[in-house]
Motif scaffolding. Structure first.
Motif, mmCIF file in Angstrom:
data_model
loop_
_atom_site.group_PDB
_atom_site.id
_atom_site.type_symbol
_atom_site.label_atom_id
_atom_site.label_comp_id
_atom_site.label_asym_id
_atom_site.label_seq_id
_atom_site.Cartn_x
_atom_site.Cartn_y
_atom_site.Cartn_z
ATOM 1 N N SER A 13 0.840 -1.201 0.000
ATOM 2 C CA SER A 13 0.000 0.000 0.000
ATOM 3 C C SER A 13 0.872 1.247 0.000
ATOM 4 O O SER A 13 2.008 1.234 0.477
ATOM 5 C CB SER A 13 -0.889 0.018 1.244
ATOM 6 N N ALA A 14 0.333 2.335 -0.524
ATOM 7 C CA ALA A 14 1.048 3.615 -0.586
ATOM 8 C C ALA A 14 2.363 3.463 -1.324
ATOM 9 O O ALA A 14 3.330 4.175 -1.048
ATOM 10 C CB ALA A 14 1.279 4.172 0.823
ATOM 11 N N GLU A 15 2.426 2.526 -2.271
ATOM 12 C CA GLU A 15 3.622 2.305 -3.081
ATOM 13 C C GLU A 15 3.235 2.148 -4.544
ATOM 14 O O GLU A 15 2.053 2.123 -4.890
ATOM 15 C CB GLU A 15 4.378 1.055 -2.608
ATOM 16 N N THR A 16 4.236 2.040 -5.408
ATOM 17 C CA THR A 16 4.025 1.764 -6.820
ATOM 18 C C THR A 16 5.030 0.708 -7.256
ATOM 19 O O THR A 16 5.929 0.330 -6.491
ATOM 20 C CB THR A 16 4.227 3.019 -7.700
ATOM 21 N N TYR A 17 4.892 0.249 -8.487
ATOM 22 C CA TYR A 17 5.823 -0.747 -9.008
ATOM 23 C C TYR A 17 7.259 -0.236 -9.042
ATOM 24 O O TYR A 17 8.210 -1.017 -9.088
ATOM 25 C CB TYR A 17 5.392 -1.171 -10.415
ATOM 26 N N ASP A 113 -13.810 4.102 9.610
ATOM 27 C CA ASP A 113 -14.964 4.837 9.080
ATOM 28 C C ASP A 113 -14.452 5.853 8.061
ATOM 29 O O ASP A 113 -14.360 7.048 8.339
ATOM 30 C CB ASP A 113 -15.719 5.526 10.219
ATOM 31 N N PHE A 114 -14.110 5.351 6.893
ATOM 32 C CA PHE A 114 -13.407 6.167 5.903
ATOM 33 C C PHE A 114 -14.282 7.311 5.403
ATOM 34 O O PHE A 114 -15.420 7.103 4.985
ATOM 35 C CB PHE A 114 -12.971 5.294 4.725
ATOM 36 N N ASP A 115 -13.716 8.492 5.466
ATOM 37 C CA ASP A 115 -14.368 9.704 4.968
ATOM 38 C C ASP A 115 -13.386 10.402 4.038
ATOM 39 O O ASP A 115 -12.332 10.876 4.485
ATOM 40 C CB ASP A 115 -14.732 10.615 6.141
ATOM 41 N N PRO A 116 -13.671 10.455 2.724
ATOM 42 C CA PRO A 116 -12.734 11.087 1.790
ATOM 43 C C PRO A 116 -12.350 12.504 2.189
ATOM 44 O O PRO A 116 -11.232 12.938 1.906
ATOM 45 C CB PRO A 116 -13.499 11.067 0.461
ATOM 46 N N GLY A 122 -6.243 9.104 7.988
ATOM 47 C CA GLY A 122 -5.850 7.708 7.833
ATOM 48 C C GLY A 122 -4.492 7.554 7.189
ATOM 49 O O GLY A 122 -3.650 6.778 7.659
ATOM 50 N N VAL A 123 -4.247 8.299 6.103
ATOM 51 C CA VAL A 123 -2.981 8.156 5.381
ATOM 52 C C VAL A 123 -1.822 8.613 6.255
ATOM 53 O O VAL A 123 -0.750 7.983 6.266
ATOM 54 C CB VAL A 123 -3.019 8.932 4.054
ATOM 55 N N SER A 124 -2.004 9.677 7.000
ATOM 56 C CA SER A 124 -0.921 10.145 7.877
ATOM 57 C C SER A 124 -0.647 9.135 8.981
ATOM 58 O O SER A 124 0.511 8.885 9.343
ATOM 59 C CB SER A 124 -1.263 11.514 8.474
ATOM 60 N N LEU A 148 -3.395 10.774 -1.177
ATOM 61 C CA LEU A 148 -4.771 11.131 -0.845
ATOM 62 C C LEU A 148 -5.730 10.715 -1.961
ATOM 63 O O LEU A 148 -6.864 10.300 -1.700
ATOM 64 C CB LEU A 148 -4.872 12.630 -0.573
ATOM 65 N N HIS A 149 -5.263 10.814 -3.195
ATOM 66 C CA HIS A 149 -6.075 10.393 -4.337
ATOM 67 C C HIS A 149 -6.375 8.897 -4.260
ATOM 68 O O HIS A 149 -7.471 8.437 -4.636
ATOM 69 C CB HIS A 149 -5.352 10.717 -5.642
ATOM 70 N N ASP A 150 -5.394 8.119 -3.756
ATOM 71 C CA ASP A 150 -5.543 6.671 -3.667
ATOM 72 C C ASP A 150 -6.021 6.215 -2.288
ATOM 73 O O ASP A 150 -5.961 5.018 -1.970
ATOM 74 C CB ASP A 150 -4.210 5.988 -3.982
ATOM 75 N N ALA A 151 -6.482 7.145 -1.463
ATOM 76 C CA ALA A 151 -6.793 6.823 -0.069
ATOM 77 C C ALA A 151 -7.879 5.752 0.057
ATOM 78 O O ALA A 151 -7.830 4.921 0.969
ATOM 79 C CB ALA A 151 -7.214 8.081 0.680
ATOM 80 N N ASP A 152 -8.852 5.745 -0.843
ATOM 81 C CA ASP A 152 -9.914 4.752 -0.754
ATOM 82 C C ASP A 152 -9.353 3.347 -0.983
ATOM 83 O O ASP A 152 -9.722 2.392 -0.275
ATOM 84 C CB ASP A 152 -11.013 5.064 -1.760
ATOM 85 N N LEU A 153 -8.454 3.199 -1.962
ATOM 86 C CA LEU A 153 -7.813 1.905 -2.218
ATOM 87 C C LEU A 153 -6.946 1.507 -1.030
ATOM 88 O O LEU A 153 -6.968 0.342 -0.592
ATOM 89 C CB LEU A 153 -6.972 1.973 -3.492
ATOM 90 N N ILE A 154 -6.186 2.460 -0.486
ATOM 91 C CA ILE A 154 -5.351 2.174 0.682
ATOM 92 C C ILE A 154 -6.226 1.738 1.857
ATOM 93 O O ILE A 154 -5.884 0.811 2.599
ATOM 94 C CB ILE A 154 -4.496 3.402 1.049
ATOM 95 N N HIS A 155 -7.357 2.400 2.014
ATOM 96 C CA HIS A 155 -8.305 2.018 3.065
ATOM 97 C C HIS A 155 -8.734 0.570 2.921
ATOM 98 O O HIS A 155 -8.801 -0.187 3.906
ATOM 99 C CB HIS A 155 -9.523 2.951 3.012
ATOM 100 N N ASN A 156 -9.010 0.141 1.696
ATOM 101 C CA ASN A 156 -9.411 -1.244 1.466
ATOM 102 C C ASN A 156 -8.283 -2.208 1.799
ATOM 103 O O ASN A 156 -8.518 -3.306 2.335
ATOM 104 C CB ASN A 156 -9.861 -1.432 0.014
ATOM 105 N N HIS A 157 -7.040 -1.816 1.482
ATOM 106 C CA HIS A 157 -5.893 -2.655 1.834
ATOM 107 C C HIS A 157 -5.796 -2.819 3.347
ATOM 108 O O HIS A 157 -5.597 -3.932 3.848
ATOM 109 C CB HIS A 157 -4.595 -2.018 1.329
ATOM 110 N N ILE A 158 -5.893 -1.694 4.063
ATOM 111 C CA ILE A 158 -5.766 -1.732 5.519
ATOM 112 C C ILE A 158 -6.866 -2.597 6.130
ATOM 113 O O ILE A 158 -6.621 -3.417 7.029
ATOM 114 C CB ILE A 158 -5.830 -0.307 6.109
ATOM 115 N N ARG A 159 -8.082 -2.403 5.659
ATOM 116 C CA ARG A 159 -9.207 -3.198 6.164
ATOM 117 C C ARG A 159 -8.963 -4.686 5.937
ATOM 118 O O ARG A 159 -9.160 -5.507 6.841
ATOM 119 C CB ARG A 159 -10.499 -2.762 5.469
ATOM 120 N N HIS A 160 -8.525 -5.027 4.735
ATOM 121 C CA HIS A 160 -8.319 -6.441 4.420
ATOM 122 C C HIS A 160 -7.167 -7.022 5.232
ATOM 123 O O HIS A 160 -7.277 -8.143 5.776
ATOM 124 C CB HIS A 160 -8.058 -6.610 2.922
#
Length: 230
Positions: A13-17, A113-116, A122-124, A148-160
Protein backbone atom coordinates in the motif's frame (compact mmCIF):
# COMPACT_ATOMS: atom_id res chain seq x y z
CA UNK A 1 16.95 -22.20 -10.80
CA UNK A 2 15.17 -19.00 -9.79
CA UNK A 3 17.01 -17.04 -12.50
CA UNK A 4 14.97 -18.92 -15.09
CA UNK A 5 11.60 -18.46 -13.41
CA UNK A 6 9.16 -15.74 -14.45
CA UNK A 7 9.13 -13.07 -11.75
CA UNK A 8 6.02 -11.42 -10.33
CA UNK A 9 6.61 -8.41 -8.06
CA UNK A 10 3.75 -7.26 -5.82
CA UNK A 11 4.15 -3.93 -4.04
CA UNK A 12 2.50 -2.72 -0.85
CA UNK A 13 0.00 0.00 0.00
CA UNK A 14 1.05 3.61 -0.59
CA UNK A 15 3.62 2.31 -3.08
CA UNK A 16 4.03 1.76 -6.82
CA UNK A 17 5.82 -0.75 -9.01
CA UNK A 18 8.81 1.64 -9.01
CA UNK A 19 9.72 0.51 -5.50
CA UNK A 20 11.42 -2.50 -7.14
CA UNK A 21 13.76 -0.41 -9.33
CA UNK A 22 16.66 -0.67 -6.89
CA UNK A 23 16.29 -4.41 -6.38
CA UNK A 24 16.21 -5.05 -10.12
CA UNK A 25 19.20 -2.73 -10.53
CA UNK A 26 21.26 -5.19 -8.48
CA UNK A 27 20.33 -8.21 -10.60
CA UNK A 28 20.79 -9.64 -14.08
CA UNK A 29 17.34 -11.11 -14.64
CA UNK A 30 17.06 -13.19 -17.77
CA UNK A 31 13.44 -14.32 -17.56
CA UNK A 32 10.09 -12.57 -17.77
CA UNK A 33 9.38 -9.85 -15.23
CA UNK A 34 5.88 -8.77 -14.22
CA UNK A 35 5.41 -5.86 -11.87
CA UNK A 36 2.04 -4.32 -12.31
CA UNK A 37 0.30 -1.51 -10.54
CA UNK A 38 -3.12 -2.98 -11.14
CA UNK A 39 -2.70 -6.27 -9.23
CA UNK A 40 -3.27 -4.65 -5.87
CA UNK A 41 -6.57 -6.18 -4.78
CA UNK A 42 -7.58 -9.77 -4.08
CA UNK A 43 -10.07 -9.73 -6.93
CA UNK A 44 -7.50 -8.52 -9.44
CA UNK A 45 -4.70 -10.85 -8.44
CA UNK A 46 -6.99 -13.87 -8.54
CA UNK A 47 -8.62 -12.66 -11.74
CA UNK A 48 -5.23 -12.34 -13.41
CA UNK A 49 -4.01 -15.76 -12.24
CA UNK A 50 -5.20 -17.54 -15.38
CA UNK A 51 -3.02 -15.28 -17.53
CA UNK A 52 0.08 -15.65 -15.39
CA UNK A 53 2.67 -18.20 -16.52
CA UNK A 54 2.94 -21.31 -14.38
CA UNK A 55 5.83 -21.58 -11.96
CA UNK A 56 6.45 -17.93 -11.10
CA UNK A 57 8.74 -16.67 -8.39
CA UNK A 58 6.42 -14.27 -6.56
CA UNK A 59 8.25 -11.52 -4.66
CA UNK A 60 5.91 -9.52 -2.48
CA UNK A 61 6.24 -6.70 0.05
CA UNK A 62 3.90 -5.53 2.83
CA UNK A 63 0.26 -5.72 1.65
CA UNK A 64 1.60 -7.29 -1.53
CA UNK A 65 2.71 -10.13 0.74
CA UNK A 66 -0.91 -10.74 1.71
CA UNK A 67 -1.81 -10.95 -1.98
CA UNK A 68 1.18 -13.21 -2.66
CA UNK A 69 0.04 -15.60 0.07
CA UNK A 70 -3.51 -15.63 -1.29
CA UNK A 71 -2.25 -16.34 -4.80
CA UNK A 72 -0.10 -19.20 -3.51
CA UNK A 73 -2.99 -20.64 -1.50
CA UNK A 74 -5.50 -20.47 -4.37
CA UNK A 75 -3.20 -21.18 -7.33
CA UNK A 76 -0.13 -23.10 -6.12
CA UNK A 77 0.59 -24.18 -9.69
CA UNK A 78 1.32 -20.54 -10.53
CA UNK A 79 3.84 -20.08 -7.69
CA UNK A 80 7.04 -22.13 -7.80
CA UNK A 81 8.73 -19.96 -5.19
CA UNK A 82 7.40 -17.31 -2.81
CA UNK A 83 9.38 -14.51 -1.18
CA UNK A 84 7.51 -12.52 1.46
CA UNK A 85 9.10 -9.25 2.58
CA UNK A 86 7.41 -8.06 5.77
CA UNK A 87 3.92 -9.30 4.83
CA UNK A 88 1.07 -7.88 6.91
CA UNK A 89 -1.67 -10.47 7.65
CA UNK A 90 -2.14 -8.87 11.06
CA UNK A 91 -4.54 -11.43 12.52
CA UNK A 92 -1.64 -13.86 12.80
CA UNK A 93 -0.63 -11.75 15.81
CA UNK A 94 -3.89 -12.37 17.65
CA UNK A 95 -3.29 -14.59 20.68
CA UNK A 96 0.33 -14.97 19.56
CA UNK A 97 1.62 -11.42 20.07
CA UNK A 98 -1.26 -9.19 21.12
CA UNK A 99 1.05 -6.34 22.16
CA UNK A 100 2.45 -6.11 18.62
CA UNK A 101 -1.09 -6.01 17.23
CA UNK A 102 -1.93 -2.72 18.97
CA UNK A 103 -0.12 -0.46 16.49
CA UNK A 104 -1.69 -1.91 13.32
CA UNK A 105 -5.13 -1.84 14.95
CA UNK A 106 -4.68 1.87 15.70
CA UNK A 107 -3.97 2.48 12.00
CA UNK A 108 -7.02 0.38 11.11
CA UNK A 109 -9.18 2.48 13.45
CA UNK A 110 -7.95 5.65 11.68
CA UNK A 111 -9.28 4.20 8.41
CA UNK A 112 -12.27 2.26 9.75
CA UNK A 113 -14.96 4.84 9.08
CA UNK A 114 -13.41 6.17 5.90
CA UNK A 115 -14.37 9.70 4.97
CA UNK A 116 -12.73 11.09 1.79
CA UNK A 117 -12.95 14.58 3.25
CA UNK A 118 -10.70 13.44 6.12
CA UNK A 119 -8.52 11.03 4.20
CA UNK A 120 -5.36 12.69 5.51
CA UNK A 121 -6.10 11.30 8.98
CA UNK A 122 -5.85 7.71 7.83
CA UNK A 123 -2.98 8.16 5.38
CA UNK A 124 -0.92 10.15 7.88
CA UNK A 125 -1.52 7.47 10.54
CA UNK A 126 -0.32 4.82 8.09
CA UNK A 127 2.88 6.64 7.11
CA UNK A 128 3.72 7.73 10.65
CA UNK A 129 3.32 4.18 11.92
CA UNK A 130 5.48 2.50 9.30
CA UNK A 131 8.04 5.22 8.58
CA UNK A 132 8.22 6.96 11.95
CA UNK A 133 6.64 9.98 13.62
CA UNK A 134 6.52 12.98 11.32
CA UNK A 135 6.74 10.92 8.13
CA UNK A 136 3.54 12.49 6.80
CA UNK A 137 4.82 16.00 7.50
CA UNK A 138 8.03 15.17 5.63
CA UNK A 139 6.19 13.80 2.60
CA UNK A 140 6.55 16.11 -0.44
CA UNK A 141 3.24 17.76 -1.46
CA UNK A 142 3.00 16.00 -4.87
CA UNK A 143 3.34 12.60 -3.19
CA UNK A 144 0.81 13.61 -0.53
CA UNK A 145 -1.73 14.41 -3.23
CA UNK A 146 -1.11 11.08 -4.92
CA UNK A 147 -1.61 9.20 -1.64
CA UNK A 148 -4.77 11.13 -0.85
CA UNK A 149 -6.08 10.39 -4.34
CA UNK A 150 -5.54 6.67 -3.67
CA UNK A 151 -6.79 6.82 -0.07
CA UNK A 152 -9.91 4.75 -0.75
CA UNK A 153 -7.81 1.91 -2.22
CA UNK A 154 -5.35 2.17 0.68
CA UNK A 155 -8.31 2.02 3.07
CA UNK A 156 -9.41 -1.24 1.47
CA UNK A 157 -5.89 -2.66 1.83
CA UNK A 158 -5.77 -1.73 5.52
CA UNK A 159 -9.21 -3.20 6.16
CA UNK A 160 -8.32 -6.44 4.42
CA UNK A 161 -4.91 -6.78 6.11
CA UNK A 162 -6.55 -6.26 9.50
CA UNK A 163 -9.42 -8.71 8.95
CA UNK A 164 -8.08 -11.53 6.73
CA UNK A 165 -7.33 -14.64 8.75
CA UNK A 166 -4.85 -16.93 6.97
CA UNK A 167 -5.89 -20.60 7.05
CA UNK A 168 -3.22 -22.14 9.27
CA UNK A 169 -3.69 -25.68 7.98
CA UNK A 170 -3.25 -24.54 4.39
CA UNK A 171 -0.20 -22.48 5.22
CA UNK A 172 1.36 -25.65 6.62
CA UNK A 173 0.58 -27.45 3.36
CA UNK A 174 2.07 -24.90 0.93
CA UNK A 175 4.14 -26.95 -1.53
CA UNK A 176 6.58 -24.28 -2.70
CA UNK A 177 9.70 -23.01 -0.89
CA UNK A 178 8.98 -19.77 0.96
CA UNK A 179 11.49 -17.13 2.01
CA UNK A 180 10.42 -14.67 4.71
CA UNK A 181 12.39 -11.43 5.17
CA UNK A 182 12.16 -8.70 7.82
CA UNK A 183 14.23 -5.68 8.79
CA UNK A 184 15.96 -5.49 12.16
CA UNK A 185 14.72 -1.91 12.71
CA UNK A 186 11.13 -2.44 11.61
CA UNK A 187 7.95 -2.29 13.67
CA UNK A 188 7.55 -5.23 16.03
CA UNK A 189 4.29 -6.16 14.31
CA UNK A 190 6.07 -6.82 11.00
CA UNK A 191 8.98 -8.63 12.64
CA UNK A 192 6.62 -10.79 14.70
CA UNK A 193 4.45 -11.71 11.70
CA UNK A 194 7.56 -12.74 9.77
CA UNK A 195 8.72 -14.98 12.61
CA UNK A 196 5.25 -16.48 13.04
CA UNK A 197 4.88 -17.20 9.32
CA UNK A 198 8.29 -18.84 9.11
CA UNK A 199 7.22 -21.10 11.97
CA UNK A 200 3.88 -22.00 10.40
CA UNK A 201 5.23 -22.79 6.93
CA UNK A 202 7.44 -25.90 7.12
CA UNK A 203 9.23 -25.33 3.81
CA UNK A 204 10.45 -21.83 4.69
CA UNK A 205 13.53 -19.90 5.67
CA UNK A 206 13.73 -16.64 7.61
CA UNK A 207 16.17 -13.75 7.16
CA UNK A 208 16.74 -10.41 8.87
CA UNK A 209 18.20 -7.40 7.04
CA UNK A 210 20.27 -5.46 9.54
CA UNK A 211 19.38 -1.80 10.01
CA UNK A 212 16.34 -1.99 7.74
CA UNK A 213 12.83 -0.71 8.42
CA UNK A 214 9.56 -1.55 6.70
CA UNK A 215 10.57 0.25 3.48
CA UNK A 216 13.56 -2.07 3.05
CA UNK A 217 12.85 -2.79 -0.62
CA UNK A 218 13.80 0.84 -1.27
CA UNK A 219 16.45 1.40 1.41
CA UNK A 220 18.29 -1.96 1.17
CA UNK A 221 17.84 -3.12 -2.44
CA UNK A 222 21.21 -4.91 -2.67
CA UNK A 223 20.52 -7.01 0.42
CA UNK A 224 17.02 -7.82 -0.81
CA UNK A 225 18.33 -8.83 -4.24
CA UNK A 226 20.87 -11.15 -2.62
CA UNK A 227 18.29 -12.78 -0.34
CA UNK A 228 15.73 -13.12 -3.11
CA UNK A 229 18.44 -14.82 -5.18
CA UNK A 230 17.48 -13.40 -8.57
Amino acid sequence: MSKQLPLLFLHGSAETYRCWDGVLGHTEVKGEVFRSNNLVTVERILGAAEDLPSGCHVIAHSYGGVLGLILALHHPDKVAKLTLIEPVPFLLLRDRDDAALEGPLAVYEAFKDFDPARADEGVSALLNYWLGDGAWDRTPPPLRQLLLHDADLIHNHIRHAATWEPPIDRLAALPMPVTVIAGSATRESAASIARILSGLIPNSDYHVVQGAGHDLVRTHPREIAELVDL
